[in-house]
Every structure is written in structure tokens, then in C-alpha cells.
Design a protein around this motif. Structure first.
Motif, PDB file in Angstrom:
ATOM      1  N   GLN A 161       0.827  -1.205   0.000  1.00 50.89           N
ATOM      2  CA  GLN A 161       0.000   0.000   0.000  1.00 50.89           C
ATOM      3  C   GLN A 161       0.865   1.261   0.000  1.00 50.89           C
ATOM      4  O   GLN A 161       1.877   1.328   0.690  1.00 50.89           O
ATOM      5  CB  GLN A 161      -0.926   0.008   1.210  1.00 50.89           C
ATOM      6  CG  GLN A 161      -1.997  -1.071   1.152  1.00 50.89           C
ATOM      7  CD  GLN A 161      -2.811  -1.021  -0.130  1.00 50.89           C
ATOM      8  OE1 GLN A 161      -2.800  -1.972  -0.905  1.00 50.89           O
ATOM      9  NE2 GLN A 161      -3.505   0.070  -0.372  1.00 50.89           N
ATOM     10  N   ARG A 164      -3.858   6.515   0.617  1.00 51.07           N
ATOM     11  CA  ARG A 164      -5.311   6.515   0.435  1.00 51.07           C
ATOM     12  C   ARG A 164      -5.715   7.866  -0.132  1.00 51.07           C
ATOM     13  O   ARG A 164      -5.355   8.910   0.418  1.00 51.07           O
ATOM     14  CB  ARG A 164      -6.022   6.257   1.767  1.00 51.07           C
ATOM     15  CG  ARG A 164      -7.545   6.391   1.703  1.00 51.07           C
ATOM     16  CD  ARG A 164      -8.202   6.059   3.026  1.00 51.07           C
ATOM     17  NE  ARG A 164      -8.125   4.628   3.300  1.00 51.07           N
ATOM     18  CZ  ARG A 164      -8.660   4.051   4.370  1.00 51.07           C
ATOM     19  NH1 ARG A 164      -9.293   4.792   5.275  1.00 51.07           N
ATOM     20  NH2 ARG A 164      -8.563   2.744   4.556  1.00 51.07           N
ATOM     21  N   HIS A 269     -13.270   6.731  -1.478  1.00 53.42           N
ATOM     22  CA  HIS A 269     -11.816   6.753  -1.389  1.00 53.42           C
ATOM     23  C   HIS A 269     -11.231   5.630  -2.241  1.00 53.42           C
ATOM     24  O   HIS A 269     -11.937   4.691  -2.632  1.00 53.42           O
ATOM     25  CB  HIS A 269     -11.336   6.626   0.062  1.00 53.42           C
ATOM     26  CG  HIS A 269     -11.496   5.257   0.630  1.00 53.42           C
ATOM     27  ND1 HIS A 269     -12.683   4.815   1.185  1.00 53.42           N
ATOM     28  CD2 HIS A 269     -10.629   4.219   0.724  1.00 53.42           C
ATOM     29  CE1 HIS A 269     -12.540   3.578   1.615  1.00 53.42           C
ATOM     30  NE2 HIS A 269     -11.294   3.183   1.341  1.00 53.42           N
ATOM     31  N   GLU A 271      -7.746   3.018  -2.386  1.00 60.49           N
ATOM     32  CA  GLU A 271      -6.547   2.507  -1.718  1.00 60.49           C
ATOM     33  C   GLU A 271      -5.473   2.275  -2.786  1.00 60.49           C
ATOM     34  O   GLU A 271      -5.502   1.268  -3.494  1.00 60.49           O
ATOM     35  CB  GLU A 271      -6.853   1.208  -0.983  1.00 60.49           C
ATOM     36  CG  GLU A 271      -7.864   1.327   0.143  1.00 60.49           C
ATOM     37  CD  GLU A 271      -7.294   2.059   1.356  1.00 60.49           C
ATOM     38  OE1 GLU A 271      -6.078   2.301   1.382  1.00 60.49           O
ATOM     39  OE2 GLU A 271      -8.080   2.364   2.273  1.00 60.49           O
TER      40      GLU A 271
END
Length: 297
Positions: A161, A164, A269, A271
Motif C-alpha cells: 500500500q 489513500r 476513497h 486505496e
């Protein structure tokens, strides 16, 4: 046969003397003699005639020297090319990006790379996450950066990741809905929208947000994975853009687009993550690109 032995043959042929050749190669004379003898044994023929005056290449030796020079030249070029790739001075990298990173931080990354490494060729495919995954597994991409929420777990890939990105609803500043300081969900039901490709897992929540029945089509006037196309449509029509804030930051700053405030609207949102093959090491250029990405998100 190895490159060192071939280099010994070439230098000896050029010098015509074991002592001078050994000195140029930074070897002892016995070590050079053993190397030449070993190669002659390997080839099964004499490569040099030896006498008190020195060493003279035989017919076979002369032919070997010609080919050895070509091989040594190619090997040196290959070494330089690998060093350039290691230092990211040249070469090519192919990677992918989803619509949101492609419209937010990647333009800055690509600009910096083009400025610092003008000989490095960067090929970027902008597409939705599902298609990028297909191309990654087919090894058409080294990695991709995209919204990872829709990706099906796969043992062949790994995900890291990055950030965001929150988003909302955006329209041109002269849009009729901008006359109300705060909208409600009913105000959205008669509007038309522009959006990137929406995966099936998002459709039910989007229908609920627009007050639609299950299975009812969303009121999309334009669906496209190119954010720049979507922004143009929205700035020249009454369509409303579903997008992340980062992807329209420039237009919001210039007031070409404005964000609609809607009572009861749940913030959307994305990711954003890096997806690559699980058992493959990334190239130095890929690591460089991702380091630049990390500095921009």
C-alpha cells in the motif's frame, strides 16, 4: 574457455612476447604461460609458436584473436549497458497505473525522471486494475500502481500500500447545482455523471447513494479510465465527476472545478498500492521509479 583466457591470447598476440604481455596484464609470466597452454590444450591445437625471440600466433591463433577481439568488445559493451541500467542512465521500464495515480502524482514523477534521466525510456500503461493485473501476470508490466480494493487475492502477486486518496463529487463552477450551499441526495438523482470504470463491488453502494433500485443502471453519461477526458467532459457540460480529490487538485485550485457538498453522502476513497510479481525482484529502474513515487505521494 573464458574471457580472461581470450584476453590473454589477444594481448600476447599484440605484444609478441610473454614478458611484455604479462606485464600489461598484471600477471606473472608463468601464470600467463599456464593460461595460454591451458587454452591450447582445450582447443586441441597450438595457438602460438614460441622461440627465444618471443611468441608468434599460428594460423589458428590468428583466427582466434580476430574472434576473441569481437567477443571482448561485445562483453565490454554489455558490462557498460548493465552499469547504465544499474545507474538508471539508460534502458526501458514498462509499468502500469490506474486512472487516479495517473492523474495525480505520476505526472510529477515522470517529469522528474525525464529531467534527471533523459536517456531512460519510460512506458506507462493507464488502465483499470483488472486489466493491469492481467498484463502483470502475462509479464507485460514489471509492476502497476492502482486502486487495490477490487483485486482478487493471488499467490503470484504481492501488494504494497502507498496511500489513500479521498474523493467526492465535482462539477464546473457554473453548474446549476452550485447555487445551493448544501445539497441532499434527492438533488443528485436527476443529475448525470462521469466516472472511471466502476467494479461490480461498488455498484450496490453507488445505487444506494443515488436512491436507485437494485439492478437499476447508474446515471452515467461518460465512463472512461482517462481522468483528463472526464475532466474535459465535466468542465464543458452539466455532468458531475466522481473522482478522488488528488486527481482534480489543479482544477480545484484554479476554480475550474468545484466540489459539491451533499448532506448524507458517504465519502469515497481509493486505496492506492503497488502490485508486482511475488517471486520476481524489481529492476534497479523499477526501484528508482517507486522511490520517486514515494516522494510524491
Amino acid at each position: 574457455m573464458n574471457l580472461n583466457k581470450l584476453r590473454h591470447v589477444v594481448v600476447l598476440a599484440e605484444q609478441g612476447n610473454f614478458a611484455r604481455a604479462a606485464d600489461k596484464l598484471n600477471l606473472s609470466q608463468p601464470a600467463l604461460s599456464r593460461s595460454i597452454s591451458s587454452l591450447e590444450e582445450e582447443m586441441g591445437m597450438r595457438l602460438f609458436d614460441r622461440d627465444q625471440a618471443g611468441a608468434t600466433a599460428t594460423a589458428a591463433g590468428r583466427q582466434l584473436v580476430v574472434r576473441a577481439r569481437d567477443l571482448l568488445y561485445a562483453a565490454n559493451n554489455l558490462k557498460q549497458e548493465m552499469a547504465q541500467l544499474r545507474d538508471c542512465e539508460s534502458g526501458q521500464i514498462i509499468f502500469g497505473a490506474g486512472p487516479f495515480p495517473a492523474a495525480s502524482f505520476l505526472p510529477g514523477v515522470l517529469t522528474e525522471l525525464a529531467t534527471i534521466y533523459p536517456r531512460m525510456r519510460t512506458v506507462l500503461e493507464v488502465n483499470n486494475s483488472d486489466t493491469l493485473m492481467e498484463h502483470l501476470l502475462a509479464e507485460k508490466l514489471e509492476f502497476f500502481i492502482a486502486d487495490t480494493r477490487t483485486l482478487i487475492p493471488n499467490k503470484h502477486v504481492k501488494t504494497r500500500q502507498l496511500t489513500r486518496q479521498f474523493g467526492g463529487l465535482y462539477c464546473r463552477r457554473e453548474h446549476p447545482l452550485t447555487k445551493k450551499a448544501m445539497l441532499n441526495l434527492h438533488d443528485l438523482q436527476n443529475a448525470s455523471y462521469a466516472s472511471v470504470y466502476l467494479a461490480d463491488i461498488f455498484l450496490s453502494s453507488m445505487r444506494k447513494a443515488f436512491g436507485l433500485e437494485p439492478g437499476q443502471d447508474l446515471p452515467m453519461v461518460t465512463t472512461c479510465d482517462n481522468i483528463y477526458v472526464l475532466k474535459h467532459v465535466v468542465m464543458h457540460s452539466d455532468a458531475i465527476l466522481l473522482c478522488t480529490h488528488a486527481a482534480v487538485a489543479t482544477e480545484l485550485k484554479s476554480a475550474d472545478l468545484v466540489e459539491l457538498k451533499v448532506d448524507g453522502w458517504q465519502a469515497i476513497h481509493a486505496e492506492i498500492g503497488v502490485v508486482s510479481l511475488a517471486r520476481r525482484s524489481l529492476s534497479p529502474m523499477a526501484e528508482l521509479v517507486l522511490a520517486k513515487v514515494a516522494a510524491h505521494v
